[in-house]
Design a protein around this motif. Structure first.
Motif, PDB file in Angstrom:
ATOM      1  N   VAL A 243       6.775  -2.896 -13.028  1.00  0.00           N
ATOM      2  CA  VAL A 243       6.712  -3.837 -11.919  1.00  0.00           C
ATOM      3  C   VAL A 243       6.790  -3.029 -10.635  1.00  0.00           C
ATOM      4  CG1 VAL A 243       7.701  -5.906 -10.930  1.00  0.00           C
ATOM      5  CG2 VAL A 243       7.915  -5.495 -13.363  1.00  0.00           C
ATOM      6  N   ARG A 244       5.894  -3.301  -9.720  1.00  0.00           N
ATOM      7  CA  ARG A 244       5.895  -2.540  -8.477  1.00  0.00           C
ATOM      8  C   ARG A 244       6.473  -3.346  -7.327  1.00  0.00           C
ATOM      9  NH1 ARG A 244       3.232   2.294  -9.055  1.00  0.00           N
ATOM     10  NH2 ARG A 244       4.559   2.715  -7.289  1.00  0.00           N
TER      11      ARG A 244
ATOM     12  N   LEU B  98       0.838  -1.204   0.000  1.00  0.00           N
ATOM     13  CA  LEU B  98       0.000   0.000   0.000  1.00  0.00           C
ATOM     14  C   LEU B  98       0.868   1.247   0.000  1.00  0.00           C
ATOM     15  CD1 LEU B  98      -2.918  -0.484   2.563  1.00  0.00           C
ATOM     16  CD2 LEU B  98      -3.113   0.276   0.223  1.00  0.00           C
ATOM     17  N   LEU B  99       1.939   1.207   0.804  1.00  0.00           N
ATOM     18  CA  LEU B  99       2.785   2.387   0.908  1.00  0.00           C
ATOM     19  C   LEU B  99       3.693   2.524  -0.297  1.00  0.00           C
ATOM     20  CD1 LEU B  99       3.691   2.277   4.674  1.00  0.00           C
ATOM     21  CD2 LEU B  99       2.153   3.860   3.537  1.00  0.00           C
ATOM     22  N   SER B 100       4.274   1.418  -0.752  1.00  0.00           N
ATOM     23  CA  SER B 100       5.270   1.558  -1.812  1.00  0.00           C
ATOM     24  C   SER B 100       4.628   1.846  -3.165  1.00  0.00           C
ATOM     25  CB  SER B 100       6.155   0.318  -1.889  1.00  0.00           C
ATOM     26  OG  SER B 100       5.468  -0.714  -2.533  1.00  0.00           O
ATOM     27  N   THR B 101       3.389   1.433  -3.372  1.00  0.00           N
ATOM     28  CA  THR B 101       2.738   1.781  -4.631  1.00  0.00           C
ATOM     29  C   THR B 101       2.145   3.180  -4.593  1.00  0.00           C
ATOM     30  OG1 THR B 101       0.706   0.774  -3.860  1.00  0.00           O
ATOM     31  CG2 THR B 101       2.105  -0.586  -5.237  1.00  0.00           C
TER      32      THR B 101
ATOM     33  N   GLY C 246      -1.323   0.409 -16.248  1.00  0.00           N
ATOM     34  CA  GLY C 246      -2.079   1.628 -16.537  1.00  0.00           C
ATOM     35  C   GLY C 246      -1.217   2.860 -16.576  1.00  0.00           C
ATOM     36  N   THR C 247      -0.390   3.045 -15.552  1.00  0.00           N
ATOM     37  CA  THR C 247       0.420   4.256 -15.487  1.00  0.00           C
ATOM     38  C   THR C 247       1.458   4.284 -16.590  1.00  0.00           C
ATOM     39  OG1 THR C 247       1.803   3.113 -13.918  1.00  0.00           O
ATOM     40  CG2 THR C 247       0.161   4.624 -13.021  1.00  0.00           C
TER      41      THR C 247
ATOM     42  N   GLY D 158      -2.874   4.722 -10.144  1.00  0.00           N
ATOM     43  CA  GLY D 158      -2.592   3.478 -10.860  1.00  0.00           C
ATOM     44  C   GLY D 158      -3.444   2.325 -10.373  1.00  0.00           C
ATOM     45  N   LEU D 159      -3.149   1.177 -10.891  1.00  0.00           N
ATOM     46  CA  LEU D 159      -3.897  -0.031 -10.550  1.00  0.00           C
ATOM     47  C   LEU D 159      -2.923  -1.197 -10.476  1.00  0.00           C
ATOM     48  CD1 LEU D 159      -6.912  -1.063 -10.283  1.00  0.00           C
ATOM     49  CD2 LEU D 159      -6.651  -1.798 -12.630  1.00  0.00           C
TER      50      LEU D 159
END
Lengths: 363, 250
Positions: free
Chosen positions: A325-326, A159-162, A311-312, A256-257
């Motif tokens: 890649v996240r 949640l935080l890193s994305t 998406g982004t 983003g998604l």
């Protein structure tokens, strides 16, 4: 009697074979494909190795939360509820610089680095609960298991890193009328009065493998569904009030998604057979199974999780292929190397398209 | 600067190691194979229990996650089948973190992971637990493109990370002795190509072939000319030589 049949070779019904020797059971399934098309081998649950379970998502079913989603992924079903509470500015210290940062921000700057603000003030509080009876491994009445704690840590880190949630959405600002006139530069000096804190509770009704993907998808859908009422500072009462006009409420602007895809690696050669192991890399002896269920997770020790966001990238680069890649996690074994990872990223990108369609059709 | 280590420094544990690198200091202790509680007993393999104790305070879910990662990684290298129905208990006490650790903007669990893995491996070696291979691990950070050094940072110190300011992505890789990728944790924004580059770099730092091309160039980040695997062998060799000093002297 003469009519008695000769004793057949020792055989078990399916569920007993699966329970008694799970590893050979899955191995037998995966190796019964026609040799011409090894990718058509079916797993014990009837999917091929590359098949994901199609998620079904239902949002907004909990009336007392600001946003909610029910996600079903095969037999895994998760409920996620987002509840927003107000954190008063006077209760936290050192928020002055964030109010300044707000002044400099121009509109919806996608790269705003507000992770620190969300992290240090703990504005996002995910929690995971495995309900009694959701899985046989879970013993009710005990403290959250290491599994649940690991899961919640991974979810919070993602949640935080994305940077999914914008801190700007969670700030409750106040533009004082009288000081605005005194201000020499004319601009109304916005004051930070409070924050919205999002409690993101994820509840597993039943767990049949791939808890992370299901939980993340539920969180994503619930955040998309979240509706925050308009909150404002009342000078006379000196407190934050919320407007009860539904039209004034607003949704979160997510960045983003990112979609998570988990894979489990099944090694055909039983590890116990011999320690030295004539382990040929990713030969016929190992399969990378998409979206493993609970049975497969119990026989696979290595797992890979790839979080991608297409998406982004499509917006930023203009080129269609650029998936970002996240997050990438891999542990438990040495089968997936650099080459295999490339294929997994590709599979995760395909998965992104499916999930995006399901989420889009829902919203 | 290679990590400083001390093997078998705790006398009551079966095996132990103290490890200090880049401001991270960790004590690892291994007890095993010992009797396993009935509840955790596995009929065909050894149970591995990993406890991570933070430098301050009691354990949090973050430490549980680290435990899970270390556990999964070690399970793949310990020959658990050769000591069935026993327990191998690994305790990792974090003694100190670098001062700048909190302000690096990097997930602290990721930054500490290579150090935890090295400590646990050294402690396992010290306890003579049967292992199928060794492992080496390294952190790679890719700075954002607009900052000056855009090449990936290999095994950066906390200070390096603070100076690089904006880090685009961080990666932890662990390789086994036969160069298989055992563990990977990557966080941030990156493409597959960037990941591959980081992976290659990490593989070189962990287990590059002797006399390879990378011997002369690079590696100046750490000022070390050896790879981590050689370092590991050196540490164990020194310890064995020390223990055998009476035998070899006569």
């Amino acid at each position: 009697m003469a009519s008695t049949q000769p004793p057949a070779a020792l055989s078990f019904p399916r569920p007993i074979f699966a329970a008694v020797s799970p590893h050979p059971f899955l191995h037998a399934h995966l190796t019964t494909a026609p040799p011409s098309k090894p990718s058509h081998a079916l797993r014990a649950n009837g999917r091929t190795a590359h098949d994901f379970r199609t998620p079904s998502i239902h949002t907004g079913s909990l009336t007392h939360s600001n946003g909610s989603a029910v996600v079903r992924l095969g037999n895994t079903s998760v409920v996620c509820g987002v509840r927003a509470e107000i954190l008063k500015e006077e209760d936290v210290s050192g928020t002055a610089e964030y109010a300044d940062a707000e002044q400099q921000r121009d509109g919806d700057d996608a790269d705003g680095d507000d992770m620190e603000e969300l992290d240090s003030l703990r504005l996002l509080v995910p929690n995971v609960e495995l309900s009694t009876g959701s899985t046989p491994q879970h013993i009710p009445g005990s403290a959250p298991s290491a599994f649940a704690q690991t899961l919640v840590t991974r979810l919070r880190a993602l949640l935080l890193s994305t940077r999914l949630v914008r801190a700007a959405d969670l700030r409750i600002l106040h533009a004082p009328l009288d000081t605005a006139e005194q201000d020499s530069d004319g601009a109304a000096q916005n004051q930070l009065k409070a924050y919205w804190t999002l409690y993101i509770d994820t509840f597993f009704i039943s767990l049949d493998g791939n808890a992370f993907d299901a939980a993340w998808l539920a969180i994503l859908a619930a955040l998309q569904d979240t509706l925050l009422p308009r909150a404002f500072w009342d000078d006379d009462l000196e407190m934050v009030l919320c407007s009860d006009v539904p039209g004034e409420a607003r949704r979160l602007q997510l960045r983003g998604l990112p979609v998570a895809s988990t894979f489990a690696v099944f090694e055909g050669a039983d590890k116990g057979a011999d320690a030295g192991g004539d382990a040929e890399q990713q030969g016929p002896g190992s399969w990378v199974l998409s979206d493993p269920d609970a049975f497969e997770e119990s026989v696979c020790s290595e797992s890979v999780c790839v979080v991608v966001d297409c998406g982004t990238a499509a917006k930023g680069k203009g080129k269609g292929k650029g998936a970002v890649v996240r997050r990438m996690e891999k542990n438990g074994g040495g089968v997936v190397g650099r080459e295999e990872m490339k294929g997994l990223v590709k599979r995760a990108v395909e998965r992104w398209g499916v999930v995006e369609a399901v989420l889009g059709g829902n919203a | 600067m290679a990590p400083e280590t001390e093997l078998s420094n705790l006398h009551r544990a079966d095996g132990s190691a103290t490890y200090t690198h880049h401001g991270y200091s960790i004590i690892g202790a291994v007890n095993g194979p010992i009797e396993v509680p009935r509840r955790d007993e596995l009929p065909e393999e050894a149970t591995i229990e990993v406890n991570v104790r933070p430098a301050a305070g009691v354990g949090s879910p973050k430490d549980r996650q680290l435990e899970t990662l270390v556990h999964n990684t070690l399970r793949s290298i310990i020959l658990t089948r050769s000591i069935p129905r026993t327990l191998v208990q690994i305790t990792l006490q974090i003694r100190s973190l670098p001062e700048e650790a909190a302000s690096t903007g990097v997930n602290p669990s990721i930054a500490i992971l290579p150090h935890l893995l090295h400590t646990s491996l050294l402690a396992l070696l010290s306890a003579s637990i049967p292992l199928s291979t060794i492992l080496t691990s390294v952190l790679v950070a890719i700075p954002a493109a607009h900052t000056q050094p855009s090449t990936p940072l290999l095994s950066p110190t906390a200070n390096d990370l603070v100076r690089a300011k904006s880090i685009k992505s961080v990666h932890v890789f662990a390789f086994s002795g036969d160069k298989k990728l055992l563990l990977n944790e990557s966080d941030g924004v990156f493409s597959y190509e960037e990941w591959e580059e980081a992976c290659e770099m990490a593989e070189e730092a962990c287990c590059r072939e002797k006399g390879g091309v990378g011997l002369a160039e690079g590696m100046d980040v750490d000022g070390q000319s050896r790879n981590l695997e050689e370092w590991l062998r050196e540490v164990v060799k020194e310890k064995v030589a020390y223990e055998q000093r009476w035998k070899t002297a006569t």
